[in-house]
Write a protein that holds these residues in place. Structure first.
Motif, mmCIF file in Angstrom:
data_model
loop_
_atom_site.group_PDB
_atom_site.id
_atom_site.type_symbol
_atom_site.label_atom_id
_atom_site.label_comp_id
_atom_site.label_asym_id
_atom_site.label_seq_id
_atom_site.Cartn_x
_atom_site.Cartn_y
_atom_site.Cartn_z
ATOM 1 N N ALA A 133 0.830 -1.203 0.000
ATOM 2 C CA ALA A 133 0.000 0.000 0.000
ATOM 3 C C ALA A 133 0.865 1.254 0.000
ATOM 4 N N MET A 134 1.973 1.221 0.726
ATOM 5 C CA MET A 134 2.865 2.384 0.759
ATOM 6 C C MET A 134 3.577 2.577 -0.572
ATOM 7 N N LEU A 135 3.835 1.501 -1.301
ATOM 8 C CA LEU A 135 4.552 1.581 -2.563
ATOM 9 C C LEU A 135 3.637 1.755 -3.768
ATOM 10 N N ALA A 136 2.339 1.623 -3.564
ATOM 11 C CA ALA A 136 1.391 1.680 -4.683
ATOM 12 C C ALA A 136 1.410 3.049 -5.338
ATOM 13 N N LYS A 137 1.310 3.050 -6.650
ATOM 14 C CA LYS A 137 1.281 4.316 -7.367
ATOM 15 C C LYS A 137 -0.143 4.873 -7.372
ATOM 16 N N THR A 138 -0.220 6.186 -7.393
ATOM 17 C CA THR A 138 -1.510 6.842 -7.528
ATOM 18 C C THR A 138 -1.849 6.902 -9.007
ATOM 19 N N VAL A 139 -3.082 6.571 -9.332
ATOM 20 C CA VAL A 139 -3.549 6.593 -10.712
ATOM 21 C C VAL A 139 -4.593 7.696 -10.823
ATOM 22 N N VAL A 140 -4.519 8.452 -11.904
ATOM 23 C CA VAL A 140 -5.488 9.507 -12.167
ATOM 24 C C VAL A 140 -6.255 9.141 -13.428
ATOM 25 N N SER A 141 -7.568 9.117 -13.306
ATOM 26 C CA SER A 141 -8.421 8.879 -14.466
ATOM 27 C C SER A 141 -8.844 10.226 -15.018
ATOM 28 N N GLU A 142 -8.182 10.656 -16.079
ATOM 29 C CA GLU A 142 -8.503 11.944 -16.705
ATOM 30 C C GLU A 142 -9.884 11.917 -17.364
ATOM 31 N N THR A 143 -10.404 10.723 -17.650
ATOM 32 C CA THR A 143 -11.707 10.599 -18.301
ATOM 33 C C THR A 143 -12.868 10.746 -17.321
ATOM 34 N N GLY A 144 -12.587 10.692 -16.009
ATOM 35 C CA GLY A 144 -13.647 10.765 -15.015
ATOM 36 C C GLY A 144 -14.362 9.446 -14.775
ATOM 37 N N TRP A 145 -13.797 8.331 -15.285
ATOM 38 C CA TRP A 145 -14.350 6.986 -15.067
ATOM 39 C C TRP A 145 -13.295 6.130 -14.371
ATOM 40 N N LYS A 146 -13.709 5.337 -13.394
ATOM 41 C CA LYS A 146 -12.769 4.389 -12.797
ATOM 42 C C LYS A 146 -13.503 3.143 -12.337
ATOM 43 N N ILE A 147 -12.754 2.050 -12.306
ATOM 44 C CA ILE A 147 -13.266 0.761 -11.850
ATOM 45 C C ILE A 147 -12.325 0.246 -10.783
ATOM 46 N N GLY A 148 -12.869 -0.287 -9.716
ATOM 47 C CA GLY A 148 -12.075 -0.906 -8.661
ATOM 48 C C GLY A 148 -12.529 -2.331 -8.451
ATOM 49 N N LEU A 149 -11.572 -3.217 -8.232
ATOM 50 C CA LEU A 149 -11.882 -4.615 -7.937
ATOM 51 C C LEU A 149 -11.260 -4.960 -6.592
ATOM 52 N N ASN A 150 -12.085 -5.450 -5.687
ATOM 53 C CA ASN A 150 -11.642 -5.861 -4.364
ATOM 54 C C ASN A 150 -11.595 -7.383 -4.368
ATOM 55 N N TRP A 151 -10.387 -7.933 -4.508
ATOM 56 C CA TRP A 151 -10.197 -9.372 -4.633
ATOM 57 C C TRP A 151 -10.165 -10.083 -3.289
ATOM 58 N N GLY A 152 -9.983 -9.354 -2.222
ATOM 59 C CA GLY A 152 -9.898 -9.954 -0.889
ATOM 60 C C GLY A 152 -9.550 -8.877 0.115
#
Length: 167
Positions: free
Chosen positions: A121-140
């Motif tokens: 979590a500390m190493l994860a990159k921040t992602v920016v959706s310039e389109t205003g759409w995003k999807i998240g998947l919670n695998w566990g």
């Protein structure tokens, strides 16, 4: 809480993944979603996650608005109504909980995907959706992935027929 038929129609479609954050095993190039409602207003979804020539399909039996707290948290919004959010649960075969958000005003949406606990979590990159759409998947409990997506034109959408609605 049920999502409106208009929201379900707006979210149904094929999306190119333009940026992502999460484990390499959960990298995708395209995500296809088809929402439908039964006579009782319960929404379900057919979802295809594709990476090149490989894809996996899920059927979600329970989709809808997750409530203001969860919606505002996922869309990183302070005001209800700034974003539309759908959460899908109870996938067959067993799979991730799916979240999808659209910024009503088209503003960019930011998120950090993470997996594997605190260090990742500390190493994860921040992602920016310039389109205003995003999807998240919670695998566990400690494995999440996030996708900035761009809607594909209908003429280039899923042509396999695998994601027809189940009505």
């Amino acid at each position: 809480m049920p999502s409106s038929p208009e929201t379900l129609a707006r979210f149904s479609g094929s999306y190119d993944v333009v940026a992502q954050s999460g484990p390499k095993a959960f990298e995708f190039t395209q995500i296809d979603l088809r929402f439908n409602r039964d006579s009782n207003g319960i929404a379900s979804a057919n979802v295809r996650l594709t990476n090149g020539e490989t894809s996996v399909d899920y059927v979600y039996l329970n989709c809808g608005y997750p409530g203001d707290r969860i919606a505002n948290n996922f869309s990183a919004s302070e005001k209800p109504g700034d974003s539309e959010v759908i959460r899908c649960q109870q996938s067959v075969p067993r799979g991730p909980v799916l979240f999808m958000a659209r910024a009503v005003d088209g503003r960019p949406l930011k998120f950090a995907g993470y997996s594997g606990g605190v260090i990742s979590a500390m190493l994860a990159k921040t992602v920016v959706s310039e389109t205003g759409w995003k999807i998240g998947l919670n695998w566990g409990p400690d494995t999440h992935s996030g996708y900035a997506v761009r809607r594909r034109p209908e003429s280039s959408a899923d042509t396999t027929g695998a994601l027809r609605t189940a009505e």
